[in-house]
Design a protein around this motif. Sequence first.
Motif, mmCIF file in Angstrom:
data_model
loop_
_atom_site.group_PDB
_atom_site.id
_atom_site.type_symbol
_atom_site.label_atom_id
_atom_site.label_comp_id
_atom_site.label_asym_id
_atom_site.label_seq_id
_atom_site.Cartn_x
_atom_site.Cartn_y
_atom_site.Cartn_z
ATOM 1 N N ASN A 82 0.854 4.191 -1.566
ATOM 2 C CA ASN A 82 0.860 3.307 -2.809
ATOM 3 C C ASN A 82 2.257 2.493 -2.706
ATOM 4 O O ASN A 82 3.179 2.740 -2.390
ATOM 5 C CB ASN A 82 1.297 4.059 -4.049
ATOM 6 C CG ASN A 82 0.985 3.471 -5.241
ATOM 7 O OD1 ASN A 82 0.285 2.427 -5.066
ATOM 8 N ND2 ASN A 82 1.451 3.994 -6.368
ATOM 9 N N THR A 84 4.107 -0.690 -5.141
ATOM 10 C CA THR A 84 4.204 -1.631 -6.334
ATOM 11 C C THR A 84 5.468 -2.234 -6.251
ATOM 12 O O THR A 84 6.398 -2.291 -5.547
ATOM 13 C CB THR A 84 4.242 -0.452 -7.583
ATOM 14 O OG1 THR A 84 5.403 0.246 -7.635
ATOM 15 C CG2 THR A 84 3.023 0.510 -7.632
ATOM 16 N N LYS A 85 5.573 -2.909 -7.464
ATOM 17 C CA LYS A 85 6.888 -3.687 -7.397
ATOM 18 C C LYS A 85 8.196 -2.809 -7.675
ATOM 19 O O LYS A 85 9.308 -3.122 -7.311
ATOM 20 C CB LYS A 85 6.886 -4.676 -8.737
ATOM 21 C CG LYS A 85 5.915 -5.759 -8.744
ATOM 22 C CD LYS A 85 5.953 -6.782 -9.700
ATOM 23 C CE LYS A 85 4.745 -7.820 -9.792
ATOM 24 N NZ LYS A 85 4.945 -8.696 -10.814
ATOM 25 N N THR A 88 7.702 1.625 -2.742
ATOM 26 C CA THR A 88 6.574 2.084 -1.876
ATOM 27 C C THR A 88 6.645 3.569 -1.534
ATOM 28 O O THR A 88 7.722 4.070 -1.265
ATOM 29 C CB THR A 88 6.872 1.249 -0.736
ATOM 30 O OG1 THR A 88 6.874 -0.056 -0.923
ATOM 31 C CG2 THR A 88 5.472 1.541 0.311
ATOM 32 N N TYR A 144 -2.087 -3.507 -5.764
ATOM 33 C CA TYR A 144 -0.995 -2.683 -5.037
ATOM 34 C C TYR A 144 -1.225 -1.169 -4.513
ATOM 35 O O TYR A 144 -0.536 -0.452 -3.987
ATOM 36 C CB TYR A 144 0.227 -2.435 -6.059
ATOM 37 C CG TYR A 144 0.906 -3.743 -6.599
ATOM 38 C CD1 TYR A 144 1.442 -4.482 -5.700
ATOM 39 C CD2 TYR A 144 0.560 -4.128 -7.594
ATOM 40 C CE1 TYR A 144 1.976 -5.845 -6.088
ATOM 41 C CE2 TYR A 144 1.078 -5.275 -8.155
ATOM 42 C CZ TYR A 144 1.668 -6.238 -7.392
ATOM 43 O OH TYR A 144 2.157 -7.279 -7.809
ATOM 44 N N GLN A 145 -2.599 -0.665 -4.858
ATOM 45 C CA GLN A 145 -3.076 0.697 -4.251
ATOM 46 C C GLN A 145 -3.463 0.714 -2.958
ATOM 47 O O GLN A 145 -4.368 -0.292 -2.567
ATOM 48 C CB GLN A 145 -4.002 1.349 -5.250
ATOM 49 C CG GLN A 145 -4.209 2.913 -4.907
ATOM 50 C CD GLN A 145 -4.934 3.509 -5.856
ATOM 51 O OE1 GLN A 145 -5.470 3.086 -6.815
ATOM 52 N NE2 GLN A 145 -5.260 4.793 -5.458
#
Length: 177
Positions: A82, A84-85, A88, A144-145
């Motif tokens: 995963n 994301t902002k 990780t 993001y996934q």
Amino acid sequence: MQARQLKHLLTATAITAAAVMGGAVPAAATPNADPLAPITTAASSLASGDSVAPQGITTQTLIAARNAGFPIYEAIQDVVVNATKMGTTYATEYRRVYEIDALNSPTTKFVGVGATAPDRFAVVHQGLEPIVVNVRPPATPQPYQRLTYDATPQTWWNSPLVQIPDGGPSVGIALVR
């Protein structure tokens, strides 16, 4: 007369003790140590909550562990589960090593203690180090996934790695619950 007999008895006892001790030295010097000792010592420290590096592991230790029925897992790759902002999340994929010839390959190895993990699984790098299976792309992609997986009730807790002498792999002990 009794003093003389006592002196002979003490002399004979000292000579016998010296002979026994002298005879014991070569026997102790032979490589007769328990090859699984590094595994059991590290496993007991992991079970008690301490994660020290297992000392004294050689290729022969890995072979002895395999022959004693301990599962040995090798790291295949790290994957992004995963992103994301905020950060990780990574997972390390492992496979069980069955072939004795693969034990000295340069990939990182872990001797499993406790429960037995699946033959192929991943460990998600977060607080509990859960063991997951069936790592795959999501059915419906989301921003993001990267990957999805099926959770298992098992967890993975590993010791620090040590390098096997003579160019062998890095090895640790993993407690599977």
